[in-house]
Design a protein around this motif. Structure first.
Motif, PDB file in Angstrom:
ATOM      1  N   TYR A 193       1.201   3.834   8.747  1.00  0.00           N
ATOM      2  CA  TYR A 193       1.284   2.582   9.526  1.00  0.00           C
ATOM      3  C   TYR A 193       2.764   1.863   9.201  1.00  0.00           C
ATOM      4  O   TYR A 193       3.254   1.520  10.192  1.00  0.00           O
ATOM      5  N   TYR A 214       3.962  -9.950  10.701  1.00  0.00           N
ATOM      6  CA  TYR A 214       2.804 -10.837  10.564  1.00  0.00           C
ATOM      7  C   TYR A 214       2.054 -10.266   9.265  1.00  0.00           C
ATOM      8  O   TYR A 214       2.081  -9.297   9.241  1.00  0.00           O
ATOM      9  N   SER A 256     -19.379  -4.182   3.980  1.00  0.00           N
ATOM     10  CA  SER A 256     -18.849  -3.536   2.699  1.00  0.00           C
ATOM     11  C   SER A 256     -17.759  -4.210   2.147  1.00  0.00           C
ATOM     12  O   SER A 256     -16.776  -4.277   2.982  1.00  0.00           O
ATOM     13  N   VAL A 257     -17.541  -4.187   0.877  1.00  0.00           N
ATOM     14  CA  VAL A 257     -16.319  -4.650   0.463  1.00  0.00           C
ATOM     15  C   VAL A 257     -15.773  -3.482  -0.542  1.00  0.00           C
ATOM     16  O   VAL A 257     -16.196  -2.816  -1.285  1.00  0.00           O
ATOM     17  N   PHE A 258     -14.335  -3.351   0.295  1.00  0.00           N
ATOM     18  CA  PHE A 258     -13.876  -1.989  -0.023  1.00  0.00           C
ATOM     19  C   PHE A 258     -12.901  -2.214  -1.490  1.00  0.00           C
ATOM     20  O   PHE A 258     -11.730  -2.508  -1.542  1.00  0.00           O
ATOM     21  N   VAL A 309     -11.216 -10.708  -0.645  1.00  0.00           N
ATOM     22  CA  VAL A 309     -12.091 -10.594   0.347  1.00  0.00           C
ATOM     23  C   VAL A 309     -13.497 -11.289  -0.085  1.00  0.00           C
ATOM     24  O   VAL A 309     -14.059 -11.791   0.850  1.00  0.00           O
TER      25      VAL A 309
HETATM   26  O1  LIG Z   1     -15.117  -4.127   6.185  1.00  0.00           O
HETATM   27  C1  LIG Z   1     -14.386  -4.543   5.538  1.00  0.00           C
HETATM   28  C2  LIG Z   1     -13.097  -4.642   6.217  1.00  0.00           C
HETATM   29  C3  LIG Z   1     -11.995  -4.876   5.424  1.00  0.00           C
HETATM   30  N1  LIG Z   1     -12.134  -5.036   4.280  1.00  0.00           N
HETATM   31  C4  LIG Z   1     -10.870  -5.399   3.310  1.00  0.00           C
HETATM   32  O2  LIG Z   1     -10.485  -6.643   3.846  1.00  0.00           O
HETATM   33  C5  LIG Z   1      -8.922  -6.824   3.576  1.00  0.00           C
HETATM   34  C6  LIG Z   1      -8.325  -6.874   4.925  1.00  0.00           C
HETATM   35  O3  LIG Z   1      -8.608  -5.749   5.762  1.00  0.00           O
HETATM   36  P1  LIG Z   1      -8.386  -5.737   7.362  1.00  0.00           P
HETATM   37  O4  LIG Z   1      -8.965  -6.948   7.875  1.00  0.00           O
HETATM   38  O5  LIG Z   1      -8.840  -4.435   7.840  1.00  0.00           O
HETATM   39  O6  LIG Z   1      -6.664  -6.056   7.512  1.00  0.00           O
HETATM   40  P2  LIG Z   1      -5.677  -5.113   6.631  1.00  0.00           P
HETATM   41  O7  LIG Z   1      -6.082  -3.778   6.512  1.00  0.00           O
HETATM   42  O8  LIG Z   1      -4.997  -5.919   5.553  1.00  0.00           O
HETATM   43  O9  LIG Z   1      -4.583  -5.034   7.880  1.00  0.00           O
HETATM   44  C7  LIG Z   1      -4.393  -5.957   8.793  1.00  0.00           C
HETATM   45  O10 LIG Z   1      -3.190  -6.706   8.292  1.00  0.00           O
HETATM   46  C8  LIG Z   1      -2.048  -6.075   8.409  1.00  0.00           C
HETATM   47  C9  LIG Z   1      -0.921  -6.955   7.697  1.00  0.00           C
HETATM   48  O11 LIG Z   1      -1.189  -7.376   6.608  1.00  0.00           O
HETATM   49  C10 LIG Z   1      -1.499  -5.495   9.641  1.00  0.00           C
HETATM   50  O12 LIG Z   1      -0.537  -4.854   9.318  1.00  0.00           O
HETATM   51  C11 LIG Z   1      -2.731  -4.620  10.046  1.00  0.00           C
HETATM   52  O13 LIG Z   1      -2.130  -4.182  11.404  1.00  0.00           O
HETATM   53  C12 LIG Z   1      -3.851  -5.417  10.024  1.00  0.00           C
HETATM   54  O14 LIG Z   1      -5.031  -4.460  10.522  1.00  0.00           O
HETATM   55  C13 LIG Z   1      -8.822  -5.376   2.902  1.00  0.00           C
HETATM   56  O15 LIG Z   1      -8.199  -5.717   1.629  1.00  0.00           O
HETATM   57  C14 LIG Z   1      -9.878  -4.423   3.102  1.00  0.00           C
HETATM   58  O16 LIG Z   1      -9.909  -3.522   2.334  1.00  0.00           O
HETATM   59  C15 LIG Z   1     -13.319  -4.990   3.432  1.00  0.00           C
HETATM   60  O17 LIG Z   1     -13.533  -5.093   2.276  1.00  0.00           O
HETATM   61  N2  LIG Z   1     -14.542  -4.721   4.400  1.00  0.00           N
END
Ligand SMILES: O=c1ccn([C@@H]2O[C@H](COP(=O)(O)OP(=O)(O)O[C@H]3O[C@H](CO)[C@@H](O)[C@H](O)[C@H]3O)[C@@H](O)[C@H]2O)c(=O)[nH]1
Ligand SMILES: NC(=O)c1ccc[n+]([C@@H]2O[C@H](COP(=O)([O-])OP(=O)(O)OC[C@H]3O[C@@H](n4cnc5c(N)ncnc54)[C@H](O)[C@@H]3O)[C@@H](O)[C@H]2O)c1
Length: 324
Positions: free
Chosen positions: A139, A166, A204-206, A258
């Motif tokens: 991505y 962003y 879930s905290v990844f 998180v």
């Molecule tokens: O159920 C969940 C979902 C997410 N996470 C964590 O929360 C954080 C944020 O995750 P998420 O909200 O999925 O956003 P990102 O993967 O950080 O990506 C977003 O933010 C990026 C910019 O930082 C963009 O490029 C992406 O398009 C956008 O999806 C990450 O550490 C994930 O591992 C969890 O622990 N549990």
């Protein structure tokens, strides 16, 4: 007239709602992840694919387009690791078709939705536009490829462009008429709020073994309304010739783990979360926090809304979805 590609999506629809106040707007969207209901009624909506030159030729012939704002993409880090073809096809190949067609019609102004994922695992705590870009997932790579293409197109074909990187977009419009809608939802804040509304059993905290103070990933959450206002300023800067080419970060400048985001959601909603600790998700860097000083210096933009405002606005939106 401004063409907003991907204007039925989460961030694009918030921009459209602001943009229609001062400009005529055409939205092109194939509704693969967006929703027609999110598009402001004052905009003209055309359902179609940005990789389809026939539809693009029609739009550029029919309307006098002054600038293209390009939000359409596949944008899930984890999915991009599983299915990179989808990402290079939609985010790179289709975007090339869009760029080529707009230039054929002498449309020279382009605003591109890029991402913090272009930085990969940064070697600094606060990321500036000068920080090295070494994306660690398809991505982020797909977005960085377009950034390079824009640079080359600017040199060769005098394309004017602004790249907006962003950080983590979140929150909903103050009217609660539009907000974050992804199906399936994968983003942290909507997942937490859906859980707190009883729509999911747990969160879930990844990964809890990252090199961060509490072991969970740190991100910089930026209100979607702040993103929209940055786009309006960027558009003005391009249309007035103030800027020909530039790259700007858009973030709040503060990182939240998180765990901290979950706690803030609990405080704002008054509901306790059921949390499960799971393995890391592929492609996730430990920490991404922006400096947005460059766009402040050049265009006077800074984020106005903090994590509390982001979560409070998202909570209003999600409660409204539940009632539907
Ligand atoms: O159920 C969940 C979902 C997410 N996470 C964590 O929360 C954080 C944020 O995750 P998420 O909200 O999925 O956003 P990102 O993967 O950080 O990506 C977003 O933010 C990026 C910019 O930082 C963009 O490029 C992406 O398009 C956008 O999806 C990450 O550490 C994930 O591992 C969890 O622990 N549990
Ligand atoms: N959400 C975030 O935190 C975040 C962070 C950084 C960058 N971005 C970028 O911002 C942009 C918007 O993200 P979003 O969260 O609003 O995503 P979204 O999925 O809600 O919106 C994307 C829109 O583009 C449309 N689309 C996708 N491919 C298309 C195609 N080939 N032709 C026509 N329309 C197409 C979808 O139907 C959808 O309406 C994306 O480019 C994304 O990479 C998002």
């Amino acid at each position: 007239m401004i063409l907003v590609v991907g204007g039925a999506g989460y961030i694009g629809s918030h921009l459209v709602k602001e943009l229609v106040k001062t400009k005529e707007v055409v939205v092109l969207d194939n509704l693969s992840t967006g929703f027609e209901t999110l598009i402001d009624k004052k905009a003209i909506f055309i359902r179609g694919d940005l990789g389809d030159p026939n539809i693009l030729n029609k739009i550029f012939s029919q309307y006098k387009i002054d600038a293209v704002m390009h939000f359409a993409a596949n944008s899930l880090v984890g999915e991009s690791v599983q299915d990179p073809y989808k990402y290079y096809q939609n985010n790179v190949s289709a975007t090339l078709t869009l760029l080529n067609t707009m230039l054929k019609h002498d449309v020279q102004n382009f605003i591109f939705s890029s991402t913090a994922a272009t930085y990969g695992i940064p070697d600094v705590d606060i990321i500036t536009e000068e920080t090295n870009t070494h994306p660690i997932n398809p991505y982020g790579r797909s977005k960085l490829m377009i950034e390079h293409i824009l640079e080359d197109f600017s040199n060769a074909y005098s394309l004017n462009y602004i790249v907006l990187r962003y950080f983590n977009a979140a929150g909903a419009h103050s009217s609660a008429q539009i907000g974050e809608s992804h199906n399936p939802e994968t983003h942290l804040i909507p997942i937490i709020l859906q859980h707190l509304l009883g729509e999911r059993d747990a969160i879930s905290v990844f990964g809890t073994d990252y090199n961060t103070p509490d072991g969970t990933c740190i991100r910089d959450y930026i209100h979607v309304t702040d993103l929209a206002s940055a786009h309006i300023l960027a558009l003005q800067a391009l249309l007035t010739g103030k800027i020909n080419t530039s790259v700007f970060n858009l973030g709040n400048g503060t990182g939240y783990s998180v765990k901290e985001v979950i706690e803030t959601c609990e405080e704002i909603t008054g509901v306790n979360a059921n949390i499960i600790h799971t393995d890391r998700r592929a492609g996730d860097p430990a920490r991404l926090v922006a400096s947005s000083n460059k766009i402040y210096q050049e265009l006077g933009w800074k984020a106005e809304l903090d994590l509390q405002s982001i979560i409070a606005s998202a909570w209003e939106w999600h409660k409204k979805q539940l009632k539907k």
